[in-house]
Write a protein that holds these residues in place. Structure first.
Motif, PDB file in Angstrom:
ATOM      1  N   ASP A 225       0.861  -1.175   0.000  1.00  0.00           N
ATOM      2  CA  ASP A 225       0.000   0.000   0.000  1.00  0.00           C
ATOM      3  C   ASP A 225       0.903   1.231   0.000  1.00  0.00           C
ATOM      4  O   ASP A 225       1.455   1.602   1.037  1.00  0.00           O
ATOM      5  CB  ASP A 225      -0.878  -0.064   1.261  1.00  0.00           C
ATOM      6  CG  ASP A 225      -1.835   1.094   1.331  1.00  0.00           C
ATOM      7  OD1 ASP A 225      -2.062   1.722   0.274  1.00  0.00           O
ATOM      8  OD2 ASP A 225      -2.332   1.370   2.425  1.00  0.00           O
ATOM      9  N   ARG A 227       1.728   4.927   0.075  1.00  0.00           N
ATOM     10  CA  ARG A 227       1.000   6.134   0.500  1.00  0.00           C
ATOM     11  C   ARG A 227       1.786   7.425   0.276  1.00  0.00           C
ATOM     12  O   ARG A 227       1.238   8.504   0.340  1.00  0.00           O
ATOM     13  CB  ARG A 227       0.604   5.991   1.974  1.00  0.00           C
ATOM     14  CG  ARG A 227      -0.493   4.947   2.180  1.00  0.00           C
ATOM     15  CD  ARG A 227      -1.068   4.990   3.567  1.00  0.00           C
ATOM     16  NE  ARG A 227      -0.109   4.569   4.573  1.00  0.00           N
ATOM     17  CZ  ARG A 227       0.140   3.289   4.882  1.00  0.00           C
ATOM     18  NH1 ARG A 227      -0.494   2.324   4.268  1.00  0.00           N
ATOM     19  NH2 ARG A 227       1.028   2.986   5.802  1.00  0.00           N
ATOM     20  N   GLY A 229       3.445   9.245   2.075  1.00  0.00           N
ATOM     21  CA  GLY A 229       3.269  10.245   3.139  1.00  0.00           C
ATOM     22  C   GLY A 229       1.846  10.728   3.287  1.00  0.00           C
ATOM     23  O   GLY A 229       1.543  11.506   4.203  1.00  0.00           O
ATOM     24  N   GLY A 230       0.967  10.286   2.398  1.00  0.00           N
ATOM     25  CA  GLY A 230      -0.430  10.717   2.483  1.00  0.00           C
ATOM     26  C   GLY A 230      -1.241   9.775   3.363  1.00  0.00           C
ATOM     27  O   GLY A 230      -0.691   8.994   4.127  1.00  0.00           O
ATOM     28  N   VAL A 231      -2.539   9.867   3.217  1.00  0.00           N
ATOM     29  CA  VAL A 231      -3.449   9.021   3.990  1.00  0.00           C
ATOM     30  C   VAL A 231      -4.204   8.131   3.023  1.00  0.00           C
ATOM     31  O   VAL A 231      -4.618   8.589   1.958  1.00  0.00           O
ATOM     32  CB  VAL A 231      -4.427   9.878   4.827  1.00  0.00           C
ATOM     33  CG1 VAL A 231      -5.419   9.008   5.566  1.00  0.00           C
ATOM     34  CG2 VAL A 231      -3.650  10.755   5.790  1.00  0.00           C
ATOM     35  N   LYS A 232      -4.370   6.871   3.402  1.00  0.00           N
ATOM     36  CA  LYS A 232      -5.052   5.934   2.509  1.00  0.00           C
ATOM     37  C   LYS A 232      -6.515   6.346   2.330  1.00  0.00           C
ATOM     38  O   LYS A 232      -7.183   6.708   3.293  1.00  0.00           O
ATOM     39  CB  LYS A 232      -4.989   4.539   3.123  1.00  0.00           C
ATOM     40  CG  LYS A 232      -5.388   3.473   2.146  1.00  0.00           C
ATOM     41  CD  LYS A 232      -5.360   2.106   2.813  1.00  0.00           C
ATOM     42  CE  LYS A 232      -5.873   1.075   1.838  1.00  0.00           C
ATOM     43  NZ  LYS A 232      -6.046  -0.218   2.437  1.00  0.00           N
ATOM     44  N   ASN A 233      -6.973   6.314   1.082  1.00  0.00           N
ATOM     45  CA  ASN A 233      -8.392   6.628   0.818  1.00  0.00           C
ATOM     46  C   ASN A 233      -9.284   5.521   1.380  1.00  0.00           C
ATOM     47  O   ASN A 233      -9.065   4.370   1.123  1.00  0.00           O
ATOM     48  CB  ASN A 233      -8.629   6.716  -0.686  1.00  0.00           C
ATOM     49  CG  ASN A 233      -7.996   7.962  -1.260  1.00  0.00           C
ATOM     50  OD1 ASN A 233      -7.900   8.981  -0.559  1.00  0.00           O
ATOM     51  ND2 ASN A 233      -7.525   7.887  -2.480  1.00  0.00           N
ATOM     52  N   VAL A 234     -10.265   5.913   2.188  1.00  0.00           N
ATOM     53  CA  VAL A 234     -11.185   4.885   2.733  1.00  0.00           C
ATOM     54  C   VAL A 234     -12.604   5.170   2.243  1.00  0.00           C
ATOM     55  O   VAL A 234     -12.923   6.240   1.795  1.00  0.00           O
ATOM     56  CB  VAL A 234     -11.151   4.835   4.276  1.00  0.00           C
ATOM     57  CG1 VAL A 234      -9.934   4.038   4.733  1.00  0.00           C
ATOM     58  CG2 VAL A 234     -11.179   6.203   4.882  1.00  0.00           C
TER      59      VAL A 234
END
Ligand code: IPE
Ligand code: IPE
Ligand code: MG
Length: 234
Positions: A225, A227, A229-234
């Motif tokens: 996965d 990322r 440095g971002g946030v995973k799309n949920v």
């Protein structure tokens, strides 16, 4: 499908593989060189666009004269056997490292391989020869400093601008770095370029690294996965 455009491999464990079979370390390097062809063809078929292989590091000069001498002769043996096939397949050869510090005959063979394939648009087969990442970054910094002194650059340089001074300036960042041999280290390889690469360490030695093992590595990459440095799309 997560694209793996740029695959880098630390081809380790040629020497131990040969020793385990009662052969000299150099025998491992010869089989290892043949495996470069096998894996380049397989990687190309699996959709890789850039394959960057670590063949000889700036630290490998510490080895015996016999071993270093043999490795310096390998490019000539290798390209005599396989260059025509690489050209037929459209591979573009790029050699990364301080080539002018290699024996002149070795340098010439490597330069010829680059010149002969310069117009090809297929797989970029990048071979790192007398390459060390710290050295690469230091040379880039010196080159940039010189450009500032000459009035060709200013202090607004950003990451993208700095990358233009690296030996990998024509390639995208590394997506996946694989090391054979089970050693868990980077050994001065592509330190800048692997900032967000996925890392895989496989137990096989380089001569045992088959297209099936490569496929396993790429399948594992699909499970990662990324990322950045971002946030995973949920
Ligand atoms: C990788 O295999 C090739 C080079 C570094 C030139 P090694 O020669 O490092 O083999 P081991 O790791 O000593 O077995
Ligand atoms: C890294 O392997 C360099 C290459 C594969 C060319 P080494 O065998 O030189 O690395 P260390 O010494 O085990 O860290
Ligand atoms: Mg090694």
């Amino acid at each position: 499908m997560k694209e793996c455009k740029h695959l880098a491999i630390i081809m380790d464990c040629n020497g131990r593989w040969a020793k385990a079979q009662g052969k000299p370390r150099t025998a491992g390097h010869l089989v290892g060189a043949d495996n470069v062809r096998t894996i380049a063809i397989a990687a190309n078929e699996m959709g890789i666009k850039y394959l960057t292989l670590y063949a000889f590091s700036t630290e490998n000069w510490k080895r015996s004269q016999d071993e270093v001498g043999y490795i310096m002769k390998l490019p000539s043996i290798f390209f005599k056997k396989y260059m025509q096939e690489f050209l037929d397949r459209g591979f573009k050869m790029n050699i990364l490292g301080e080539l002018d510090k290699l024996p002149p005959a070795t340098h010439k063979v490597l330069q010829d391989a680059m010149d002969e394939s310069v117009n090809n648009t297929g797989l970029n087969l990048n071979i790192c020869m007398n390459y060390g990442s710290q050295r690469e970054i230091l040379l880039a910094a010196k080159h940039y400093a010189q450009d500032v002194l000459d009035g060709k650059a200013d202090l607004s340089l950003d990451e993208e601008g700095f990358e233009k001074y690296l030996m990998t300036k024509d390639f995208p960042p590394v997506d996946l770095l694989v090391r054979t041999s089970g050693e868990l280290r980077i050994s001065n390889y592509l330190l800048w370029q692997i900032a967000y690469a996925e890392l895989e360490f496989v137990p096989e030695s380089w001569p045992e690294f088959t297209p099936e093992v490569l496929k396993r590595c790429l399948d594992e990459y699909q499970n990662r996965d990324r990322r950045f440095g971002g946030v995973k799309n949920v």
